[in-house]
Design an enzyme around this catalytic site. Sequence first.
Site, PDB file in Angstrom:
ATOM      1  N   HIS A  15       0.829  -1.209   0.000  1.00 56.03           N
ATOM      2  CA  HIS A  15       0.000   0.000   0.000  1.00 56.03           C
ATOM      3  C   HIS A  15       0.865   1.261   0.000  1.00 56.03           C
ATOM      4  O   HIS A  15       1.650   1.477   0.920  1.00 56.03           O
ATOM      5  CB  HIS A  15      -0.878  -0.033   1.258  1.00 56.03           C
ATOM      6  CG  HIS A  15      -1.877   1.071   1.338  1.00 56.03           C
ATOM      7  ND1 HIS A  15      -2.151   1.740   2.491  1.00 56.03           N
ATOM      8  CD2 HIS A  15      -2.690   1.611   0.391  1.00 56.03           C
ATOM      9  CE1 HIS A  15      -3.081   2.645   2.272  1.00 56.03           C
ATOM     10  NE2 HIS A  15      -3.430   2.594   1.010  1.00 56.03           N
ATOM     11  N   GLU A  42       0.706  -0.544  -4.780  1.00 60.99           N
ATOM     12  CA  GLU A  42      -0.369   0.422  -4.992  1.00 60.99           C
ATOM     13  C   GLU A  42       0.194   1.816  -4.795  1.00 60.99           C
ATOM     14  O   GLU A  42       1.054   2.025  -3.926  1.00 60.99           O
ATOM     15  CB  GLU A  42      -1.486   0.159  -3.970  1.00 60.99           C
ATOM     16  CG  GLU A  42      -2.772   0.954  -4.189  1.00 60.99           C
ATOM     17  CD  GLU A  42      -2.887   2.229  -3.375  1.00 60.99           C
ATOM     18  OE1 GLU A  42      -3.918   2.910  -3.508  1.00 60.99           O
ATOM     19  OE2 GLU A  42      -1.942   2.591  -2.620  1.00 60.99           O
ATOM     20  N   ASP A  44      -0.863   6.362  -5.555  1.00 61.92           N
ATOM     21  CA  ASP A  44      -1.933   7.319  -5.826  1.00 61.92           C
ATOM     22  C   ASP A  44      -1.443   8.386  -6.800  1.00 61.92           C
ATOM     23  O   ASP A  44      -0.293   8.824  -6.695  1.00 61.92           O
ATOM     24  CB  ASP A  44      -2.360   7.998  -4.519  1.00 61.92           C
ATOM     25  CG  ASP A  44      -2.689   6.986  -3.438  1.00 61.92           C
ATOM     26  OD1 ASP A  44      -3.738   6.343  -3.543  1.00 61.92           O
ATOM     27  OD2 ASP A  44      -1.867   6.829  -2.505  1.00 61.92           O
ATOM     28  N   HIS A  57      -0.594  11.079  -2.169  1.00 64.23           N
ATOM     29  CA  HIS A  57      -1.883  10.651  -1.622  1.00 64.23           C
ATOM     30  C   HIS A  57      -2.813  11.795  -1.227  1.00 64.23           C
ATOM     31  O   HIS A  57      -3.948  11.879  -1.708  1.00 64.23           O
ATOM     32  CB  HIS A  57      -1.680   9.734  -0.407  1.00 64.23           C
ATOM     33  CG  HIS A  57      -2.982   9.278   0.177  1.00 64.23           C
ATOM     34  ND1 HIS A  57      -3.646   9.969   1.168  1.00 64.23           N
ATOM     35  CD2 HIS A  57      -3.771   8.220  -0.126  1.00 64.23           C
ATOM     36  CE1 HIS A  57      -4.776   9.355   1.460  1.00 64.23           C
ATOM     37  NE2 HIS A  57      -4.885   8.289   0.690  1.00 64.23           N
ATOM     38  N   GLU A 145      -3.945   4.103  -8.496  1.00 59.01           N
ATOM     39  CA  GLU A 145      -5.203   4.696  -8.030  1.00 59.01           C
ATOM     40  C   GLU A 145      -5.279   6.157  -8.446  1.00 59.01           C
ATOM     41  O   GLU A 145      -4.413   6.955  -8.066  1.00 59.01           O
ATOM     42  CB  GLU A 145      -5.332   4.582  -6.499  1.00 59.01           C
ATOM     43  CG  GLU A 145      -6.661   5.187  -6.051  1.00 59.01           C
ATOM     44  CD  GLU A 145      -6.816   5.349  -4.544  1.00 59.01           C
ATOM     45  OE1 GLU A 145      -6.090   4.704  -3.766  1.00 59.01           O
ATOM     46  OE2 GLU A 145      -7.694   6.151  -4.160  1.00 59.01           O
ATOM     47  N   LYS A 147      -6.705   9.564  -7.842  1.00 62.25           N
ATOM     48  CA  LYS A 147      -7.391  10.296  -6.780  1.00 62.25           C
ATOM     49  C   LYS A 147      -8.436  11.238  -7.369  1.00 62.25           C
ATOM     50  O   LYS A 147      -8.223  11.829  -8.435  1.00 62.25           O
ATOM     51  CB  LYS A 147      -6.372  11.094  -5.956  1.00 62.25           C
ATOM     52  CG  LYS A 147      -5.624  10.225  -4.963  1.00 62.25           C
ATOM     53  CD  LYS A 147      -6.586   9.735  -3.884  1.00 62.25           C
ATOM     54  CE  LYS A 147      -5.975   8.755  -2.924  1.00 62.25           C
ATOM     55  NZ  LYS A 147      -6.980   7.854  -2.319  1.00 62.25           N
ATOM     56  N   ASP A 268      -0.049  -2.234   4.691  1.00 62.58           N
ATOM     57  CA  ASP A 268       1.098  -1.363   4.964  1.00 62.58           C
ATOM     58  C   ASP A 268       2.304  -2.191   5.406  1.00 62.58           C
ATOM     59  O   ASP A 268       3.407  -1.660   5.513  1.00 62.58           O
ATOM     60  CB  ASP A 268       0.741  -0.373   6.092  1.00 62.58           C
ATOM     61  CG  ASP A 268      -0.376   0.588   5.690  1.00 62.58           C
ATOM     62  OD1 ASP A 268      -0.498   0.891   4.488  1.00 62.58           O
ATOM     63  OD2 ASP A 268      -1.121   1.031   6.590  1.00 62.58           O
TER      64      ASP A 268
HETATM   65  O1  G3P Z   1      -6.258   1.585  -3.170  1.00 61.39           O
HETATM   66  C1  G3P Z   1      -6.525   1.221  -1.853  1.00 61.39           C
HETATM   67  C2  G3P Z   1      -6.330   2.366  -0.914  1.00 61.39           C
HETATM   68  O2  G3P Z   1      -5.140   3.014  -1.227  1.00 61.39           O
HETATM   69  C3  G3P Z   1      -7.459   3.344  -0.955  1.00 61.39           C
HETATM   70  O3  G3P Z   1      -7.384   4.310   0.025  1.00 61.39           O
HETATM   71  O4  G3P Z   1      -6.858   6.525   0.895  1.00 61.39           O
HETATM   72  O5  G3P Z   1      -5.172   4.732   1.059  1.00 61.39           O
HETATM   73  O6  G3P Z   1      -5.677   5.754  -1.135  1.00 61.39           O
HETATM   74  P1  G3P Z   1      -6.215   5.374   0.201  1.00 61.39           P
HETATM   75 MG    MG Z   2      -4.526   4.597  -2.540  1.00 59.12          MG
END
Ligand code: G3P
Ligand code: MG
Length: 281
Positions: A15, A42, A44, A57, A145, A147, A268
């Site tokens: 993550h 993963e 952002d 993020h 991901e 945002k 994490d």
């Molecule tokens: O993609 C899973 C997770 O990352 C979603 O929440 O806020 O950590 O980006 P966040």
């Molecule tokens: Mg994320």
Amino acid sequence: MFFDHLPGAGYVCAHRGARSLTPENTLLAAQLSLDLGADFWEMDVRMTADGALVVFHDDTLSRTTDVTARAEFAHRAPWAVHDFSLEELRRLDAGSWFLSADPYGTVANGDLLPGTAERIRGQRIPTLGEALAFTRRHALPMNLEIKDQKQAPGDTAIVEAVLRQIREADADGLVLVSSFNHDYLKAMHRLAPDIPLAALVGRRHPEDLVEYLTKLGVAAYHPDKDMVDVELVGRLAGHGVRVTPYTVNDMDRAVSLIDAGCFGIITDFTHTLRQRLIRRV
Ligand code: G3P
Ligand code: MG
């Protein structure tokens, strides 16, 4: 495509990179994902004031950079990422905060890998291009991901920009695109039906979930960890939809979700989950 690299289930997803041992969403976090045995990572993506794409993020820069201590940016509070140009963002230190905030207690505990403290101090906000190049170079699949760009409601320009960069990096086969903004997923599906998608959901399942996901054209469902049980995983598997919950840091829970048939676990603690799974076989 992404799932050809990961044809089974029970995968470990780092993550925001290996964020309990390095500053999240940095190239060092990507490197540690790889070194610690993540199956995919993963990260952002956000758009800058001048239309560049960066790996970051939060909506604002204060938590994970040194922006609040920088005199030249004092008048820019609350330091929204979309108000800064790429050149300005690249001047920020995106690593040192991790050593002082110690968000997981891993610094105080002496858990950092040898030599990482020095490298942490040098981290910058990566561009999406750099992150894609990393994924391509190491053939480490990526969950990208997008945002929600709340400053530009209804605007899907970020989707087109992300797609362009995925193609330019020749990383099409290694990327799974996800978002809480399902309009972005619809736009991506229209533009590039070959790029696999995952629907992120944080609170409550959409009504008529299977029909909803089928219509959206997603291959995967990424719900909050508290929304997942064996029945859900089985039901979606019956319709070809893979379930990967976030963010699972309790290792017993992670293992039970894998046993329930989850495709992946977004955690994490990549190193801990990897060790736990190795010990099991
Ligand atoms: O993609 C899973 C997770 O990352 C979603 O929440 O806020 O950590 O980006 P966040
Ligand atoms: Mg994320």
